[in-house]
Design an enzyme around this catalytic site. Structure first.
Site, mmCIF file in Angstrom:
data_model
loop_
_atom_site.group_PDB
_atom_site.id
_atom_site.type_symbol
_atom_site.label_atom_id
_atom_site.label_comp_id
_atom_site.label_asym_id
_atom_site.label_seq_id
_atom_site.Cartn_x
_atom_site.Cartn_y
_atom_site.Cartn_z
ATOM 1 N N ASN A 34 0.852 -1.198 0.000
ATOM 2 C CA ASN A 34 0.000 0.000 0.000
ATOM 3 C C ASN A 34 0.884 1.244 0.000
ATOM 4 O O ASN A 34 2.108 1.152 0.067
ATOM 5 C CB ASN A 34 -0.968 -0.035 1.188
ATOM 6 C CG ASN A 34 -0.250 -0.053 2.510
ATOM 7 O OD1 ASN A 34 0.387 0.922 2.894
ATOM 8 N ND2 ASN A 34 -0.311 -1.180 3.210
ATOM 9 N N ARG A 35 0.255 2.386 -0.082
ATOM 10 C CA ARG A 35 0.981 3.640 -0.290
ATOM 11 C C ARG A 35 1.514 4.296 0.994
ATOM 12 O O ARG A 35 1.999 5.418 0.941
ATOM 13 C CB ARG A 35 0.051 4.659 -0.963
ATOM 14 C CG ARG A 35 -0.332 4.322 -2.382
ATOM 15 C CD ARG A 35 -1.343 5.366 -2.842
ATOM 16 N NE ARG A 35 -1.842 5.113 -4.187
ATOM 17 C CZ ARG A 35 -1.245 5.576 -5.285
ATOM 18 N NH1 ARG A 35 -0.156 6.301 -5.201
ATOM 19 N NH2 ARG A 35 -1.770 5.320 -6.465
#
Ligand code: CTP
Ligand code: CA
Length: 234
Positions: A34-35
């Site tokens: 994920n970011r």
């Protein structure tokens, strides 16, 4: 000494902060991730250390320099993060779950690299990746605490508004579901929050309709607002 106490309100406190984003491996070269950059979690650890706390930072896949005076435990996956957080939480006064934990992981790990022609009988097909649920680390920390008041448990919620409710609506529902003491709600999007140096959050407290808004401000200023809210509970 009154000045020192005011400057070090977390002196003698043990705190655990998780930061970053877990990576769930598919094969030796690929993962689901994920970011999350980990910046908000690192800022929380930095500010807690500055306020005198004994800080353990459980860092999942961050590219940041360890804050001064903080013990860093590096992890990759949600299951590794759970082990590290639970170990550190055993004698902690506060646990802050700022990490972005993958809700799911691939059911199977391929020990060798998955090839494009993974199925020789159907060379043009793409594989389907089956996922399984990861544990909800925050909810399990709350359950393990039982009726005890300690540790104070803080969750983060990255939310986007949608047709079923606003960012705050989703935050309130999540706070009730998770059972933690504080929920720090931030609004996310491709250009909002992730990797940025500034953040805007709403701090919700269990059993209270009062909301503390912090930001837009640096992630250290947001961290200071979170620790102020924690100190009110301690
Ligand atoms: N969290 C956790 N374990 C998970 C997922 C999330 O401990 N498996 C923690 C996060 O670190 C965060 C909080 O729970 O502090 C909220 O995470 P979020 O992803 O917003 O909540 P979910 O319950 O996973 O709900 P959603 O369906 O919105 O993803
Ligand atoms: Ca989630």
């Amino acid at each position: 000494q009154a000045g020192a106490a005011a400057a070090q309100p977390l002196a003698g406190r043990r705190v655990v902060v998780s930061a970053g984003g877990t990576r769930e491996p598919l094969d030796p070269v690929r993962f689901l991730g994920n970011r999350s950059s980990g910046k908000q979690g690192y800022a929380l650890a930095t500010v807690a250390a500055r306020r005198g706390a004994d800080v353990t930072l459980v860092a999942a896949n961050t590219a940041l320099t360890a804050p001064e005076g903080v013990t860093v435990v590096r992890v990759q996956t949600a299951l590794e993060l759970q082990l590290a957080v639970e170990k550190a939480a055993a004698d902690a006064d506060v646990v802050v779950m700022a990490a972005a934990v993958a809700d799911f992981r691939p059911k199977a790990y391929a020990a060798s690299k998955i090839k494009k022609t993974h199925d020789v009988t159907a060379p043009d097909e793409a594989p389907t990746i089956e996922l399984v649920r990861n544990p909800d680390i925050l909810a399990e920390l709350v359950a393990a605490r039982g009726d005890e008041a300690s540790p104070v448990i803080v969750g983060f919620a990255a939310e986007t508004g949608d047709e079923t409710g606003s960012v705050l609506d989703h935050g309130r529902t999540k706070l009730a579901r998770k059972g933690c003491d504080l929920l720090v709600v931030n609004e996310v999007g491709e250009t909002k929050t992730f990797g940025q140096d500034e953040n805007t959050v709403h701090i919700l407290r269990q059993g209270s309709s009062h909301v503390v808004d912090a930001g837009p401000a640096s992630k250290e200023d947001v961290a200071a607002a979170v620790w102020d809210a924690v100190q009110q509970i301690l």
